[in-house]
Design an enzyme around this catalytic site. Structure first.
Site, PDB file in Angstrom:
ATOM      1  N   ARG A  92       0.835  -1.195   0.000  1.00 37.44           N
ATOM      2  CA  ARG A  92       0.000   0.000   0.000  1.00 37.44           C
ATOM      3  C   ARG A  92       0.873   1.249   0.000  1.00 37.44           C
ATOM      4  NH1 ARG A  92      -1.942   0.843   4.375  1.00 37.44           N
ATOM      5  NH2 ARG A  92      -1.207  -0.974   5.508  1.00 37.44           N
ATOM      6  N   TYR A 231      -1.463  -3.553  -6.771  1.00 36.34           N
ATOM      7  CA  TYR A 231      -1.180  -4.377  -5.590  1.00 36.34           C
ATOM      8  C   TYR A 231      -2.193  -4.225  -4.460  1.00 36.34           C
ATOM      9  CZ  TYR A 231       1.829  -7.394  -2.851  1.00 36.34           C
ATOM     10  OH  TYR A 231       2.327  -8.466  -2.163  1.00 36.34           O
ATOM     11  N   LYS A 240      -9.574  -2.212   1.753  1.00 38.94           N
ATOM     12  CA  LYS A 240      -9.268  -1.077   2.623  1.00 38.94           C
ATOM     13  C   LYS A 240     -10.048   0.176   2.224  1.00 38.94           C
ATOM     14  CE  LYS A 240      -7.172  -3.623   5.121  1.00 38.94           C
ATOM     15  NZ  LYS A 240      -5.842  -4.021   5.439  1.00 38.94           N
ATOM     16  N   HIS A 260     -10.493  -2.414  11.568  1.00 35.02           N
ATOM     17  CA  HIS A 260      -9.399  -3.254  11.067  1.00 35.02           C
ATOM     18  C   HIS A 260      -9.156  -4.371  12.084  1.00 35.02           C
ATOM     19  CE1 HIS A 260      -4.948  -3.323   9.478  1.00 35.02           C
ATOM     20  NE2 HIS A 260      -5.695  -4.206   8.867  1.00 35.02           N
ATOM     21  N   SER A 282      -1.274  -3.484  10.413  1.00 34.72           N
ATOM     22  CA  SER A 282      -0.901  -4.378   9.316  1.00 34.72           C
ATOM     23  C   SER A 282       0.367  -5.161   9.671  1.00 34.72           C
ATOM     24  CB  SER A 282      -0.665  -3.567   8.047  1.00 34.72           C
ATOM     25  OG  SER A 282      -1.818  -2.839   7.737  1.00 34.72           O
ATOM     26  N   CYS A 284       0.847  -7.352  11.975  1.00 37.87           N
ATOM     27  CA  CYS A 284       1.088  -7.472  13.415  1.00 37.87           C
ATOM     28  C   CYS A 284       0.324  -8.636  14.044  1.00 37.87           C
ATOM     29  CB  CYS A 284       0.745  -6.170  14.119  1.00 37.87           C
ATOM     30  SG  CYS A 284       1.920  -4.852  13.754  1.00 37.87           S
ATOM     31  N   ASP A 307      -9.301  -9.746   9.022  1.00 38.52           N
ATOM     32  CA  ASP A 307      -8.772  -8.402   8.737  1.00 38.52           C
ATOM     33  C   ASP A 307      -9.754  -7.263   9.009  1.00 38.52           C
ATOM     34  OD1 ASP A 307      -6.370  -7.042   7.722  1.00 38.52           O
ATOM     35  OD2 ASP A 307      -7.619  -6.405   6.055  1.00 38.52           O
ATOM     36  N   ARG A 399       2.165 -12.116  -0.409  1.00 37.57           N
ATOM     37  CA  ARG A 399       0.851 -12.450   0.153  1.00 37.57           C
ATOM     38  C   ARG A 399       0.211 -13.632  -0.555  1.00 37.57           C
ATOM     39  NH1 ARG A 399      -1.634  -8.639   4.117  1.00 37.57           N
ATOM     40  NH2 ARG A 399       0.016  -7.136   4.452  1.00 37.57           N
TER      41      ARG A 399
HETATM   42  P1  GTP Z   1      -2.186  -7.652   7.563  1.00 35.89           P
HETATM   43  O1  GTP Z   1      -2.708  -8.692   6.640  1.00 35.89           O
HETATM   44  O2  GTP Z   1      -1.124  -6.799   6.933  1.00 35.89           O
HETATM   45  O3  GTP Z   1      -3.252  -6.804   8.167  1.00 35.89           O
HETATM   46  O4  GTP Z   1      -1.355  -8.426   8.729  1.00 35.89           O
HETATM   47  P2  GTP Z   1      -1.835  -9.270  10.007  1.00 35.89           P
HETATM   48  O5  GTP Z   1      -2.127  -8.354  11.137  1.00 35.89           O
HETATM   49  O6  GTP Z   1      -2.900 -10.222   9.616  1.00 35.89           O
HETATM   50  O7  GTP Z   1      -0.490 -10.048  10.409  1.00 35.89           O
HETATM   51  P3  GTP Z   1      -0.118 -11.604  10.301  1.00 35.89           P
HETATM   52  O8  GTP Z   1      -0.950 -12.473  11.174  1.00 35.89           O
HETATM   53  O9  GTP Z   1      -0.060 -11.966   8.867  1.00 35.89           O
HETATM   54  O10 GTP Z   1       1.345 -11.604  10.907  1.00 35.89           O
HETATM   55  C1  GTP Z   1       2.378 -10.801  10.394  1.00 35.89           C
HETATM   56  C2  GTP Z   1       3.716 -11.265  10.878  1.00 35.89           C
HETATM   57  O11 GTP Z   1       3.742 -11.273  12.313  1.00 35.89           O
HETATM   58  C3  GTP Z   1       4.052 -12.682  10.439  1.00 35.89           C
HETATM   59  O12 GTP Z   1       5.396 -12.717   9.998  1.00 35.89           O
HETATM   60  C4  GTP Z   1       3.878 -13.497  11.673  1.00 35.89           C
HETATM   61  O13 GTP Z   1       4.726 -14.614  11.695  1.00 35.89           O
HETATM   62  C5  GTP Z   1       4.199 -12.513  12.814  1.00 35.89           C
HETATM   63  N1  GTP Z   1       3.455 -12.863  14.051  1.00 35.89           N
HETATM   64  C6  GTP Z   1       2.125 -13.111  14.152  1.00 35.89           C
HETATM   65  N2  GTP Z   1       1.781 -13.463  15.424  1.00 35.89           N
HETATM   66  C7  GTP Z   1       2.929 -13.434  16.156  1.00 35.89           C
HETATM   67  C8  GTP Z   1       3.240 -13.697  17.528  1.00 35.89           C
HETATM   68  O14 GTP Z   1       2.381 -14.049  18.352  1.00 35.89           O
HETATM   69  N3  GTP Z   1       4.540 -13.539  17.904  1.00 35.89           N
HETATM   70  C9  GTP Z   1       5.517 -13.145  17.021  1.00 35.89           C
HETATM   71  N4  GTP Z   1       6.757 -13.010  17.464  1.00 35.89           N
HETATM   72  N5  GTP Z   1       5.267 -12.908  15.703  1.00 35.89           N
HETATM   73  C10 GTP Z   1       4.000 -13.045  15.281  1.00 35.89           C
HETATM   74  C1  SPV Z   2      -2.970  -4.429   5.392  1.00 38.72           C
HETATM   75  O1  SPV Z   2      -1.976  -3.800   5.000  1.00 38.72           O
HETATM   76  O2  SPV Z   2      -3.534  -4.185   6.486  1.00 38.72           O
HETATM   77  C2  SPV Z   2      -3.521  -5.513   4.554  1.00 38.72           C
HETATM   78  C3  SPV Z   2      -2.988  -5.667   3.204  1.00 38.72           C
HETATM   79  O3  SPV Z   2      -4.415  -6.213   4.981  1.00 38.72           O
HETATM   80  S1  SPV Z   2      -3.748  -4.613   2.058  1.00 38.72           S
HETATM   81  O4  SPV Z   2      -4.980  -5.236   1.592  1.00 38.72           O
HETATM   82  O5  SPV Z   2      -2.820  -4.408   0.961  1.00 38.72           O
HETATM   83  O6  SPV Z   2      -4.090  -3.356   2.704  1.00 38.72           O
HETATM   84 MN    MN Z   3      -4.857  -5.784   7.227  1.00 39.41          MN
END
Ligand code: GTP
Ligand code: SPV
Ligand code: MN
Length: 620
Positions: A92, A231, A240, A260, A282, A284, A307, A399
């Site tokens: 983004r 993207y 979003k 979110h 994002s 996290c 999400d 992704r």
């Molecule tokens: P968006 O799709 O961008 O909104 O991201 P998201 O909030 O869904 O994050 P996602 O669950 O994909 O995790 C992102 C990164 O954080 C990955 O590399 C995970 O491995 C890492 N992660 C997730 N949960 C944990 C946790 O409990 N501990 C640690 N150390 N890392 C974590």
């Molecule tokens: C985020 O960045 O929080 C996502 C990926 O879930 S995107 O759809 O590109 O915003």
């Molecule tokens: Mn997201």
């Protein structure tokens, strides 16, 4: 082929019979708009997307034939594809994302405001002829089940077939949405062009895009215009742009919240079910928590969304939430058997991967999928790669796009149009210091205060410097379509519309606190179930907590640590509250609030004063 012909599956005189005039008017307005945009962008063809499996298969075949998708080996990954983006179009673009509200103050200091008249002129110039040589796809989509009481519909016009295939997985697309429009349902208009017109005979790029990018939202007219990027959130406008930025404005006006947040059902060892929503910025951990496999015996988690959640006070005094999406657009790196086995199983097939690495056997790989990297790969840019290459094989924001129904632990009723009643709301971020593993708010206003003060280290999900600490209130900094101070006020007022004894309890969590040596103090992932277990026992009234100046934390011994080995010193550090650092955080919060002038609700400045009072009075 049929795909590229002008094709109108629903016309007022045929498939819908002979509708009375309001119905004809609904479609006529859509048709007139499509004609207007086609006249501006000058595509070679217009294709009305009907959402059928045959249409999707034809689209994917065409994308492969054009070299825009690589078909993966069906032996390992049936029905799956790899896309490689342009190296300058990988996330983004928050700096190029605009809110074009009539008044600048309505966008607020956290958004890039742009004057609607000015940007309309710019967009007219950019979009003029921008689809030459391409197909304009008309994609009617529903966020939430079609016709559901909490659902909203929209139409995306796009010249990217990759975007069409993605929207088809991420939302409900097709002719039944057109029928809603025909019946007069309001709909959001979105226009997307990759901004790469083709001269006659000119060869296309594998990932067409434009160096100049604009993601522009018109909250007053419920419109989105996106130019230059193919993207993720820049191109799948239902996500979003509509389900958060535009929906947050609709929610402000209608009395509900577009957030979110992931959404899960947690079932305790006695079989009682609880519903939790959690807002993390994002990259996290939302997708990971949404697919949690608890490590403690007897507990189960069912996935509802990963999400976005739309939350509305119900007639029963509770808050009800739906996941408006139909698929997952998840971060690949870090997703593996050890961290998120549910995601790995979800991705068995029918998945579009973007910017991951390709194995010689025609399957995919990314950092963290397995402990050891394969000896030879093609990296996300198409170059040969070995573990000695000294660079990641997959882009950090690579992704997967996959339908939610493929998730092995999806709740059986995940499409219930009425949603689920919320028991708890969690806020979190990536904080190496200060923020304890878990913290309970004392009441709704304190919870809103916690949400408003969330900060997090930047990730690869957006352009910018990874690791830099920034404010990300409610994990909505890049996604709130109006003035964030008004949004805080809206949270407070929605809270007043639930019964005080039925409001979800609010918690702050932080899986990412680090020791002096730089390692994570908490094992995270499946072990986060231990924090969820404490949260649910708090709701049941059976887990003891102790009050601190910043909120309630688990009483010693009340967090279930059976079967894991977290050293006592690490546990102390996970919950350490340093008074001086927190007074500094309070100063930063004051500075942040000051950027909104007098728009910050008085209830939140009162929370800040109370926090300082408790910190100054508390023994160190
Ligand atoms: P968006 O799709 O961008 O909104 O991201 P998201 O909030 O869904 O994050 P996602 O669950 O994909 O995790 C992102 C990164 O954080 C990955 O590399 C995970 O491995 C890492 N992660 C997730 N949960 C944990 C946790 O409990 N501990 C640690 N150390 N890392 C974590
Ligand atoms: C985020 O960045 O929080 C996502 C990926 O879930 S995107 O759809 O590109 O915003
Ligand atoms: Mn997201």
């Amino acid at each position: 082929m049929a795909l590229v012909d002008t094709f109108r599956p629903v016309s007022p005189s045929t498939s819908l019979g002979a509708p009375p005039s309001p119905q004809r008017e609904g479609l006529a307005e859509l048709e007139a708009w499509v004609e207007r945009i086609a006249a501006l962008t000058q595509p070679d063809r217009v294709h009305w997307v009907d959402g059928s499996a045959a249409e999707n298969a034809a689209l994917l075949r065409e994308l492969v034939a054009e070299g825009k998708l690589i078909k993966l080996n069906p032996e390992w990954r049936p029905g799956s594809y790899l896309a490689r983006s342009h190296p300058g179009d990988v996330a983004r673009v928050e700096g190029r994302t605009f809110i074009a509200s009539e008044h600048e103050a309505d966008a607020g200091p956290t958004n890039n405001w742009i004057a609607p008249d000015e940007i309309r002129g710019t967009l007219d110039t950019l979009f003029a002829g921008s689809m030459r040589g391409r197909t304009l796809y008309v994609v009617p989509f529903s966020l939430g089940t079609v016709g559901g009481p909490l659902s909203h519909i929209g139409v995306q016009l796009t010249d990217s077939a990759y975007a069409v295939a993605s929207i088809g997985m991420m939302t409900r697309v097709g002719t039944d949405v057109l029928a809603q429009i025909a019946e007069g349902a309001p709909w959001v208009r979105t226009v997307h062009s990759v901004g790469a017109p083709l001269a006659p005979g000119e060869a296309d790029a594998a990932w067409p895009c434009n160096d100049e990018k604009y993601i522009v939202h018109f909250p007053d007219t419920l419109e989105v215009w996106s130019f230059g990027s193919g993207y993720g959130g820049n191109a799948i406008l239902a996500k979003k742009c509509v389900a958060l930025r535009i929906a947050s404005v609709i929610g402000r006006d209608e009395g509900w919240l577009a957030e979110h947040m992931l959404l899960i059902r947690v079932i305790d060892p006695t079989g009682r079910a609880y519903h939790l929503a959690a807002a993390f910025p994002s990259a996290c951990g939302k997708t990971n928590l949404a697919m949690l496999r608890p490590t403690i015996p007897g507990w189960r988690v069912e996935t509802l969304g990963d999400d976005i959640a739309w939350i509305r006070p119900g007639a029963d005094g509770r808050m009800w939430a739906i996941n408006p999406e139909a698929g997952f657009f998840g971060v690949a790196p870090g997703t593996g058997e050890a961290t998120n086995v549910t995601a790995v199983e979800t991705l068995w097939g029918n998945t579009i991967f973007t910017n991951v690495a390709l194995r010689p056997d025609g399957d995919v790989w990314w950092e963290g999928l397995t402990d050891e990297a394969p000896p030879r790969l093609t990296d996300w840019e198409g170059n040969d790669w070995t573990p000695a290459s000294g660079r990641p094989a997959a882009h950090p924001n690579s992704r997967f796009t996959v339908g939610a129904a493929q998730c092995p632990q999806i709740a059986a009723d995940w499409e219930d149009p009425n949603g689920v009643p919320l028991d708890a709301i969690l806020f979190g971020g990536r904080r190496a210091t200060n923020v304890p593993l878990v913290l309970e708010a004392t009441d709704w206003a304190h919870g809103v205060f916690l949400g408003s003060t969330i900060s997090s280290e930047k990730t690869a999900a957006a352009e910018g410097t990874v690791g830099e600490l920034r404010r990300d209130p409610f994990a909505m900094l890049p996604f709130c379509g109006y003035n964030m101070a008004d949004y805080f006020g809206h949270w407070l007022s929605v809270g007043e519309r639930v019964r005080f004894d039925r409001a979800p309890r609010i918690f702050q969590v932080n899986w990412f606190r680090k020791g002096a040596d730089g390692r994570f103090l908490w094992p995270g992932f499946g072990e986060n179930a231990r924090v969820i277990d404490w949260i649910i026992r708090r709701i049941q009234g059976t887990a003891p907590a102790v009050s601190t100046p910043i909120g309630r934390i688990p009483a010693p011994g009340s967090l279930n640590l059976d079967g894991i080995d977290v050293p006592e010193a690490d546990l102390d550090e996970l919950f350490a509250i340093d008074k001086e650092s927190w007074l500094r955080e309070a100063d930063l919060t004051e500075e942040f609030y000051a950027t909104f002038g007098d728009r910050i609700p008085a209830a939140l400045t009162a929370e800040l004063s109370a926090l300082r009072y408790r910190l100054r009075g508390a023994p160190n």
